[in-house]
Design an enzyme around this catalytic site. Structure first.
Site, short mmCIF file in Angstrom:
data_model
loop_
_atom_site.label_atom_id
_atom_site.label_comp_id
_atom_site.label_asym_id
_atom_site.label_seq_id
_atom_site.Cartn_x
_atom_site.Cartn_y
_atom_site.Cartn_z
N HIS A 1 -2.66 6.34 4.74
CA HIS A 1 -1.22 6.47 4.93
C HIS A 1 -0.74 7.82 4.42
CE1 HIS A 1 -1.22 2.39 6.09
NE2 HIS A 1 -0.62 1.82 5.07
N CYS B 1 0.81 -1.22 0.00
CA CYS B 1 0.00 0.00 0.00
C CYS B 1 0.84 1.27 0.00
CB CYS B 1 -0.94 0.00 1.21
SG CYS B 1 -0.16 -0.46 2.76
#
Length: 340
Positions: free
Chosen positions: A246, A131
């Site tokens: 994130h 990711c």
């Protein structure tokens, strides 16, 4: 439009649920959805297009008649069942790290290296990158194409959802214990140290070189996706008390000089990117603003004045969405458009 039988392995996990939601939201031509999970999920259902579909227990016969199988149930499960799925005739899009660095398996971010998908014919498997790698390479692809890249330095601030649903629950439980002055109940389980009100520079295991596995994933995957095996990349990955999304501080040295206004315009026009860069008016992306969104958001675009041709970027993306489920579904969309 032709329709396809789609299996989702790990259907009751955080990423699996997001995969099913993404299939529905993007109107992927699903003929039949087969949600698969472990025996712990017996009796559970998933919701897809208004229908409650029973979760089936994953076994070696689960992939008969399946055209595309999206995997997100852990590396050991992928290692065992992805080849079985491929042998059954399904094309696997695997969200784990199990196959990512194998030379005959493509590692794909559709905005960056879509042509690599053709390599699926080698083994019937396409790997979804990490990711944190995905959002960084989406943001850096226009920089690479226009100016070249000499070196990448990245520090990540990664949400607890990157470690799964139990890690998110751990953050909730520790936060509750903190406010109830029950500090002795803040026991780390999924995350190595207490995550509530803390930052933990430790994601996955440590290697002998002092880097974590997460950091080495970013380094090696970036090189493979960009087709630059010797590209200097270094990473520090940190878990922060955020549920979803994130963030990354990315420092790049380019091979050619750049103009900042041109960089902003170019990034804002790039596939999958959205620039939010007006810091005087609080214009910069944060994880809360990125949650549930498809785009990779880029802000704090500024020159690194300590080095020639240095550029700083702040890159934020929903790790469950673009960092996992959306990227996998985008790969599947290219597969049915160009290859099936």
């Amino acid at each position: 439009m032709k329709e396809y039988n789609v299996a989702v392995v790990g259907a009751t996990g955080a990423v699996g649920e997001e995969m099913i939601l993404t299939l529905e939201q993007r109107n992927f031509p699903v003929k039949n959805l087969r949600p698969l999970a472990s025996e712990r999920s017996i009796g559970k259902t998933v919701k897809f297009k208004g229908e409650e579909i029973p979760v089936e227990v994953l076994d070696k016969d689960s992939f008969k008649g399946v055209d595309i199988a999206l995997f997100s149930a852990g590396g050991s499960i992928s290692g065992k069942f992805a080849p079985i799925a491929a042998e059954s005739g399904a094309i696997v899009v695997d969200n784990t790290s199990y196959f990512r660095m194998e030379k005959d398996v493509p590692l794909v971010v559709p905005e960056v290296n879509p042509d690599d998908i053709a390599m699926y014919k080698n083994r019937g498997i396409v790997a979804n990158p990490n990711c944190s790698t995905i959002q960084m390479v989406v943001a850096l692809k226009p920089i690479l194409d226009h100016y070249g890249i000499k070196r990448i330095v990245v520090s990540t601030y990664q949400a607890t959802s990157g470690a799964g649903r139990k890690a998110m629950e751990e953050l909730v439980e520790q936060t509750r214990a903190w406010f109830e002055f029950k500090f002795d109940e803040c026991k780390p389980v999924k995350i190595p140290k207490v995550i509530a009100f803390n930052c933990v520079p430790h994601i996955d295991v440590f290697f002998d070189n002092g880097y974590t596995k997460e950091e080495m994933k970013m380094i090696n995957e970036t090189r493979k996706i960009f087709h630059k095996p010797d590209l200097p990349v270094t990473a520090t990955c940190v878990r922060v008390p955020v549920f979803r999304g994130h963030s990354e501080s990315v420092n790049v040295e380019t091979e050619k000089p750049f103009d900042l206004d041109e960089v902003r315009r170019m990034l804002d026009e790039a596939p999958g990117c959205k620039v939010i860069d007006d810091p005087k008016n609080l214009g910069y992306p944060t994880p809360i603003e990125a949650s549930g969104k498809d785009e990779t958001f880029i802000g704090r675009i500024r020159r690194d004045e300590s080095v020639e041709n240095g550029l700083n970027l702040w890159v934020v993306s929903d790790n469950l969405r673009k960092g996992a489920a959306l990227n996998a579904v985008q790969i599947a969309e290219i597969l049915i458009r160009d290859y099936l």
